[in-house]
Design an enzyme around this catalytic site. Structure first.
Site, PDB file in Angstrom:
ATOM      1  N   TYR A   1       8.158  13.840   0.396  1.00  0.00           N
ATOM      2  CA  TYR A   1       6.829  14.180  -0.101  1.00  0.00           C
ATOM      3  C   TYR A   1       6.974  15.428  -0.987  1.00  0.00           C
ATOM      4  O   TYR A   1       6.922  16.565  -0.509  1.00  0.00           O
ATOM      5  CB  TYR A   1       5.878  14.498   1.045  1.00  0.00           C
ATOM      6  CG  TYR A   1       5.436  13.334   1.897  1.00  0.00           C
ATOM      7  CD1 TYR A   1       5.716  12.018   1.550  1.00  0.00           C
ATOM      8  CD2 TYR A   1       4.716  13.553   3.078  1.00  0.00           C
ATOM      9  CE1 TYR A   1       5.304  10.962   2.345  1.00  0.00           C
ATOM     10  CE2 TYR A   1       4.300  12.503   3.869  1.00  0.00           C
ATOM     11  CZ  TYR A   1       4.598  11.211   3.513  1.00  0.00           C
ATOM     12  OH  TYR A   1       4.193  10.171   4.307  1.00  0.00           O
TER      13      TYR A   1
ATOM     14  N   PRO B   1      -5.049   5.476   6.111  1.00  0.00           N
ATOM     15  CA  PRO B   1      -6.231   5.235   6.956  1.00  0.00           C
ATOM     16  C   PRO B   1      -7.521   5.154   6.154  1.00  0.00           C
ATOM     17  O   PRO B   1      -8.518   4.620   6.653  1.00  0.00           O
ATOM     18  CB  PRO B   1      -6.240   6.442   7.900  1.00  0.00           C
ATOM     19  CG  PRO B   1      -5.542   7.514   7.128  1.00  0.00           C
ATOM     20  CD  PRO B   1      -4.470   6.805   6.356  1.00  0.00           C
ATOM     21  N   LEU B   2      -7.492   5.680   4.918  1.00  0.00           N
ATOM     22  CA  LEU B   2      -8.671   5.613   4.046  1.00  0.00           C
ATOM     23  C   LEU B   2      -8.495   4.565   2.954  1.00  0.00           C
ATOM     24  O   LEU B   2      -9.149   4.613   1.920  1.00  0.00           O
ATOM     25  CB  LEU B   2      -8.951   6.990   3.431  1.00  0.00           C
ATOM     26  CG  LEU B   2      -9.307   8.090   4.427  1.00  0.00           C
ATOM     27  CD1 LEU B   2      -9.481   9.426   3.724  1.00  0.00           C
ATOM     28  CD2 LEU B   2     -10.561   7.729   5.204  1.00  0.00           C
ATOM     29  N   GLY B   3      -7.592   3.621   3.171  1.00  0.00           N
ATOM     30  CA  GLY B   3      -7.469   2.497   2.261  1.00  0.00           C
ATOM     31  C   GLY B   3      -6.336   2.577   1.268  1.00  0.00           C
ATOM     32  O   GLY B   3      -6.069   1.607   0.563  1.00  0.00           O
ATOM     33  N   GLY B   4      -5.671   3.723   1.159  1.00  0.00           N
ATOM     34  CA  GLY B   4      -4.553   3.823   0.228  1.00  0.00           C
ATOM     35  C   GLY B   4      -4.881   4.714  -0.948  1.00  0.00           C
ATOM     36  O   GLY B   4      -5.335   5.838  -0.788  1.00  0.00           O
TER      37      GLY B   4
END
Length: 290
Positions: free
Chosen positions: A65, A219-222
């Site tokens: 990252y 978790p928020l769709g990508g």
């Protein structure tokens, strides 16, 4: 009837690492968008410190990252939070290969490179041992039917040496989880899942049955918030935002669910963490699952 999801709700990773079920993901600290400009480092440091102040005691990161022309997540975590407070759990993942100039991982490290990647995480984070290390054996497009035993055995050996406390798996199938568990205990799984794309329900059921943490990535769709009328309707009833409903819905789905939303924005952090206190009704949950 309501289903409360509070930031005081906890899960014991590996049976002995107690974490709040609302944590923080570090992927978006270096840059808010895939391939976008680097975030302001000072702002990202403030986000990290504020996340811990708000009760996030489970931070998910990785050495890959980083932004090619900016800061890396591990470096920022160390700068913002070391010396680390008692009870702070840092999870990382190894397996994907990313060259310094690559916008995102482009391959897999050889099995022989896993030790060096673990040592890199230790060095960057300033830790003598890592709380939780996920083996991620492939990218988003990699088939999930490859044996992972050789690679997992290497991490299990590092666990025996005391460099790793608990082991996890990311982007794996039920068969790969079963294979890994013949080698060493698995404390957590990190697969793709959000309440609008609940395709991994078999794995979630296994984790719930066996007390394994399930920390979904995206978790928020990508790379974009889902445009879902069900979620919008529930959000409108509660005076909440769509991301808050997505997160609260995850936490309400299973007691082993661990949310790790990430952001480089102080405002979005406050919004995400507030979702831990959003109580959804049984009717809300039924509508989201319809």
């Amino acid at each position: 009837m309501t289903t409360p999801t509070t930031r005081n709700d906890h899960f014991d990773l590996g049976g002995d690492l107690r974490v709040s079920r609302m944590g923080f993901g570090a992927m978006r600290l270096p840059a808010s968008t895939r391939g976008g400009a680097p975030n302001d480092r000072d702002t990202s440091l403030r986000v990290l410190r504020r996340a811990v102040e708000l009760g996030a005691d489970h931070i998910d990161t990785a050495a890959f990252y980083f932004h090619p022309s900016g800061p890396a997540a591990n470096e920022m975590i160390r700068s913002a939070l070391a010396p680390y407070p008692d009870g702070l759990v840092i999870a990382t993942k190894v397996g994907p290969y990313r060259a310094p100039g690559d916008p995102y991982p482009s391959g897999q490290l050889p099995a022989s490179g896993l030790r060096a990647e673990v040592e890199r995480n230790l060095r960057e984070l300033g830790r003598d041992s890592l709380d939780l290390v996920y083996l991620r054996p492939g990218g988003l497009e990699t088939p999930l039917d490859e044996p992972i035993g050789e690679r997992f055995e290497i991490l299990a050996g590092l666990r025996e040496e005391g460099l790793i406390r608990h082991l996890g798996l990311s982007h794996v199938s039920a068969a790969q989880l079963a294979e890994a568990r013949t080698i060493a205990p698995v404390a957590a799984v990190q697969n793709r899942f959000d309440i609008t794309q609940p395709a991994d329900t078999e794995m979630l059921a296994i984790c719930e049955r066996d007390g394994i943490g399930y920390a979904p990535y995206f978790p928020l769709g990508g790379f974009g918030i889902p445009d879902d009328d069900r979620v919008k309707a529930v959000a409108a009833r509660h005076g909440a935002t769509v991301p808050q409903v997505l997160l609260a819905g995850l936490l309400a789905l299973s007691p082993v669910m661990l949310a790790i939303p990430g952001t480089g924005s102080p405002a979005h952090l406050e919004e995400n963490m507030a979702a831990a206190d959003l109580a959804l009704t049984a009717a809300d949950l039924a509508e989201l699952r319809a």
